[in-house]
Write a protein that holds these residues in place. Structure first.
Motif, PDB file in Angstrom:
ATOM      1  N   LEU A  46      57.313   5.016  -6.239  1.00 56.66           N
ATOM      2  CA  LEU A  46      56.384   4.133  -5.533  1.00 56.66           C
ATOM      3  C   LEU A  46      56.345   4.407  -4.029  1.00 56.66           C
ATOM      4  O   LEU A  46      55.448   3.934  -3.334  1.00 56.66           O
ATOM      5  N   ARG A  47      57.342   5.117  -3.545  1.00 58.65           N
ATOM      6  CA  ARG A  47      57.492   5.424  -2.114  1.00 58.65           C
ATOM      7  C   ARG A  47      57.517   4.146  -1.278  1.00 58.65           C
ATOM      8  O   ARG A  47      56.743   3.978  -0.333  1.00 58.65           O
ATOM      9  N   CYS A  48      58.428   3.251  -1.660  1.00 55.07           N
ATOM     10  CA  CYS A  48      58.571   2.016  -0.897  1.00 55.07           C
ATOM     11  C   CYS A  48      59.974   1.442  -1.058  1.00 55.07           C
ATOM     12  O   CYS A  48      60.673   1.729  -2.027  1.00 55.07           O
ATOM     13  N   SER A  49      60.350   0.630  -0.093  1.00 55.30           N
ATOM     14  CA  SER A  49      61.606  -0.109  -0.183  1.00 55.30           C
ATOM     15  C   SER A  49      61.402  -1.312  -1.093  1.00 55.30           C
ATOM     16  O   SER A  49      60.288  -1.840  -1.203  1.00 55.30           O
ATOM     17  N   VAL A  50      62.487  -1.754  -1.714  1.00 57.26           N
ATOM     18  CA  VAL A  50      62.462  -2.932  -2.573  1.00 57.26           C
ATOM     19  C   VAL A  50      63.630  -3.827  -2.146  1.00 57.26           C
ATOM     20  O   VAL A  50      64.789  -3.413  -2.225  1.00 57.26           O
ATOM     21  N   VAL A  51      63.304  -5.022  -1.674  1.00 55.72           N
ATOM     22  CA  VAL A  51      64.317  -5.989  -1.248  1.00 55.72           C
ATOM     23  C   VAL A  51      64.524  -6.981  -2.379  1.00 55.72           C
ATOM     24  O   VAL A  51      63.561  -7.553  -2.893  1.00 55.72           O
ATOM     25  N   LEU A  52      65.762  -7.195  -2.755  1.00 52.04           N
ATOM     26  CA  LEU A  52      66.099  -8.163  -3.789  1.00 52.04           C
ATOM     27  C   LEU A  52      66.990  -9.227  -3.173  1.00 52.04           C
ATOM     28  O   LEU A  52      68.052  -8.917  -2.630  1.00 52.04           O
ATOM     29  N   GLU A  53      66.533 -10.474  -3.208  1.00 52.42           N
ATOM     30  CA  GLU A  53      67.317 -11.592  -2.709  1.00 52.42           C
ATOM     31  C   GLU A  53      67.803 -12.424  -3.889  1.00 52.42           C
ATOM     32  O   GLU A  53      67.030 -12.740  -4.794  1.00 52.42           O
ATOM     33  N   LEU A  54      69.069 -12.771  -3.869  1.00 52.53           N
ATOM     34  CA  LEU A  54      69.696 -13.539  -4.944  1.00 52.53           C
ATOM     35  C   LEU A  54      70.047 -14.924  -4.428  1.00 52.53           C
ATOM     36  O   LEU A  54      70.681 -15.055  -3.380  1.00 52.53           O
ATOM     37  N   LYS A  55      69.656 -15.938  -5.178  1.00 51.24           N
ATOM     38  CA  LYS A  55      69.994 -17.315  -4.825  1.00 51.24           C
ATOM     39  C   LYS A  55      70.680 -17.944  -6.029  1.00 51.24           C
ATOM     40  O   LYS A  55      70.104 -18.009  -7.113  1.00 51.24           O
ATOM     41  N   ASN A  56      71.895 -18.401  -5.821  1.00 45.94           N
ATOM     42  CA  ASN A  56      72.683 -18.970  -6.912  1.00 45.94           C
ATOM     43  C   ASN A  56      72.378 -20.457  -7.104  1.00 45.94           C
ATOM     44  O   ASN A  56      73.174 -21.177  -7.700  1.00 45.94           O
ATOM     45  N   ILE A  57      71.267 -20.899  -6.560  1.00 50.80           N
ATOM     46  CA  ILE A  57      70.835 -22.289  -6.713  1.00 50.80           C
ATOM     47  C   ILE A  57      69.359 -22.281  -7.072  1.00 50.80           C
ATOM     48  O   ILE A  57      68.738 -21.229  -7.156  1.00 50.80           O
ATOM     49  N   LYS A  58      68.792 -23.474  -7.242  1.00 50.79           N
ATOM     50  CA  LYS A  58      67.378 -23.551  -7.631  1.00 50.79           C
ATOM     51  C   LYS A  58      66.474 -23.085  -6.492  1.00 50.79           C
ATOM     52  O   LYS A  58      66.849 -23.113  -5.320  1.00 50.79           O
ATOM     53  N   PHE A  59      65.285 -22.677  -6.872  1.00 50.07           N
ATOM     54  CA  PHE A  59      64.295 -22.204  -5.921  1.00 50.07           C
ATOM     55  C   PHE A  59      63.866 -23.327  -4.983  1.00 50.07           C
ATOM     56  O   PHE A  59      63.635 -24.452  -5.404  1.00 50.07           O
ATOM     57  N   ILE A  60      63.769 -23.004  -3.701  1.00 50.70           N
ATOM     58  CA  ILE A  60      63.138 -23.897  -2.727  1.00 50.70           C
ATOM     59  C   ILE A  60      62.121 -23.044  -1.943  1.00 50.70           C
ATOM     60  O   ILE A  60      62.329 -21.837  -1.760  1.00 50.70           O
ATOM     61  N   PRO A  61      61.021 -23.638  -1.512  1.00 50.65           N
ATOM     62  CA  PRO A  61      59.950 -22.867  -0.887  1.00 50.65           C
ATOM     63  C   PRO A  61      60.372 -22.039   0.324  1.00 50.65           C
ATOM     64  O   PRO A  61      59.783 -20.999   0.598  1.00 50.65           O
ATOM     65  N   GLU A  62      61.397 -22.468   1.037  1.00 53.10           N
ATOM     66  CA  GLU A  62      61.849 -21.718   2.207  1.00 53.10           C
ATOM     67  C   GLU A  62      62.273 -20.294   1.852  1.00 53.10           C
ATOM     68  O   GLU A  62      62.205 -19.391   2.687  1.00 53.10           O
ATOM     69  N   ILE A  76      58.844  -2.888   9.526  1.00 51.07           N
ATOM     70  CA  ILE A  76      58.827  -2.532  10.947  1.00 51.07           C
ATOM     71  C   ILE A  76      60.006  -1.627  11.315  1.00 51.07           C
ATOM     72  O   ILE A  76      59.850  -0.647  12.042  1.00 51.07           O
ATOM     73  N   LEU A  77      61.187  -1.937  10.785  1.00 51.74           N
ATOM     74  CA  LEU A  77      62.391  -1.226  11.212  1.00 51.74           C
ATOM     75  C   LEU A  77      62.723   0.027  10.399  1.00 51.74           C
ATOM     76  O   LEU A  77      63.335   0.954  10.929  1.00 51.74           O
ATOM     77  N   LEU A  78      62.357   0.059   9.124  1.00 49.27           N
ATOM     78  CA  LEU A  78      62.802   1.148   8.256  1.00 49.27           C
ATOM     79  C   LEU A  78      61.684   2.016   7.688  1.00 49.27           C
ATOM     80  O   LEU A  78      61.896   3.189   7.402  1.00 49.27           O
ATOM     81  N   LYS A  79      60.536   1.432   7.474  1.00 53.55           N
ATOM     82  CA  LYS A  79      59.440   2.124   6.781  1.00 53.55           C
ATOM     83  C   LYS A  79      58.899   3.273   7.626  1.00 53.55           C
ATOM     84  O   LYS A  79      58.682   3.130   8.818  1.00 53.55           O
ATOM     85  N   SER A  80      58.684   4.415   6.960  1.00 49.66           N
ATOM     86  CA  SER A  80      58.046   5.543   7.648  1.00 49.66           C
ATOM     87  C   SER A  80      56.531   5.454   7.422  1.00 49.66           C
ATOM     88  O   SER A  80      56.065   4.683   6.586  1.00 49.66           O
ATOM     89  N   GLU A  81      55.784   6.279   8.118  1.00 52.28           N
ATOM     90  CA  GLU A  81      54.323   6.264   7.980  1.00 52.28           C
ATOM     91  C   GLU A  81      53.871   6.632   6.573  1.00 52.28           C
ATOM     92  O   GLU A  81      52.829   6.188   6.118  1.00 52.28           O
ATOM     93  N   GLU A  82      54.668   7.439   5.879  1.00 53.90           N
ATOM     94  CA  GLU A  82      54.306   7.884   4.536  1.00 53.90           C
ATOM     95  C   GLU A  82      54.626   6.837   3.464  1.00 53.90           C
ATOM     96  O   GLU A  82      54.151   6.931   2.341  1.00 53.90           O
ATOM     97  N   ASP A  83      55.467   5.867   3.806  1.00 53.66           N
ATOM     98  CA  ASP A  83      55.886   4.857   2.829  1.00 53.66           C
ATOM     99  C   ASP A  83      54.817   3.792   2.618  1.00 53.66           C
ATOM    100  O   ASP A  83      54.032   3.492   3.517  1.00 53.66           O
ATOM    101  N   ASN A  84      54.830   3.222   1.428  1.00 58.58           N
ATOM    102  CA  ASN A  84      53.993   2.064   1.110  1.00 58.58           C
ATOM    103  C   ASN A  84      54.708   0.802   1.567  1.00 58.58           C
ATOM    104  O   ASN A  84      55.917   0.821   1.815  1.00 58.58           O
ATOM    105  N   PRO A  85      53.986  -0.326   1.660  1.00 52.80           N
ATOM    106  CA  PRO A  85      54.622  -1.580   2.073  1.00 52.80           C
ATOM    107  C   PRO A  85      55.777  -1.964   1.144  1.00 52.80           C
ATOM    108  O   PRO A  85      55.770  -1.685  -0.048  1.00 52.80           O
ATOM    109  N   THR A  86      56.750  -2.625   1.736  1.00 55.24           N
ATOM    110  CA  THR A  86      57.950  -3.054   1.021  1.00 55.24           C
ATOM    111  C   THR A  86      57.616  -4.112  -0.016  1.00 55.24           C
ATOM    112  O   THR A  86      56.751  -4.964   0.193  1.00 55.24           O
ATOM    113  N   ILE A  87      58.326  -4.042  -1.138  1.00 55.39           N
ATOM    114  CA  ILE A  87      58.181  -5.009  -2.232  1.00 55.39           C
ATOM    115  C   ILE A  87      59.403  -5.920  -2.217  1.00 55.39           C
ATOM    116  O   ILE A  87      60.520  -5.459  -1.968  1.00 55.39           O
TER     117      ILE A  87
END
Length: 126
Positions: A46-62, A76-87
């Motif tokens: 996919l040529r993109c970064s993938v961020v995975l956030e883990l929450k050990n509690i119920k979902f809250i909108p924040e 902004i900090l890691l993506k190169s011009e050739e990369d697609n937006p982060t997922i």
């Protein structure tokens, strides 16, 4: 939580082609503040970064806002011009359907952030 992290890391690495593990508790510095992404992957296909956030509690909108912030920071900090937006992926112990559906809606709406200073008069009245 580290046992959960280990299982999820193994699971995502076995998900399919193209996933490369970048790090856990991946450090990002935004301004003068430190932030730590739970898991960061890069998908070669996919040529993109993938961020995975883990929450050990119920979902809250924040959490949707936090993940959106991380995605922008990675772009902004890691993506190169050739990369697609982060997922981003957010895994919670429990989620309420309506809150989960509403949270990311229109997350790209124009917003502003400002700061306020309490006057002495207002401080006394509080």
């Amino acid at each position: 939580m580290s046992l959960i992290l280990g299982h999820i890391t193994k699971f995502l690495l076995e998900l399919g082609k193209g996933f490369a593990f970048v790090g856990k508790q991946y450090h990002l510095e935004v301004g003068e503040s430190d932030y730590y992404l739970d898991l960061l992957f890069y998908n070669i296909i996919l040529r993109c970064s993938v961020v995975l956030e883990l929450k050990n509690i119920k979902f809250i909108p924040e959490y949707a806002g936090q993940l959106n912030f991380y995605l922008l920071a990675v772009d902004i900090l890691l993506k190169s011009e050739e990369d697609n937006p982060t997922i981003g992926m957010l895994l919670c112990r429990d989620k309420k359907k309506i809150e989960t559906e509403f949270a990311p809606l229109d997350i790209n709406k124009p917003m502003g952030v400002s700061e306020f200073v309490l006057t002495e008069e207002l401080k006394r009245s509080l």
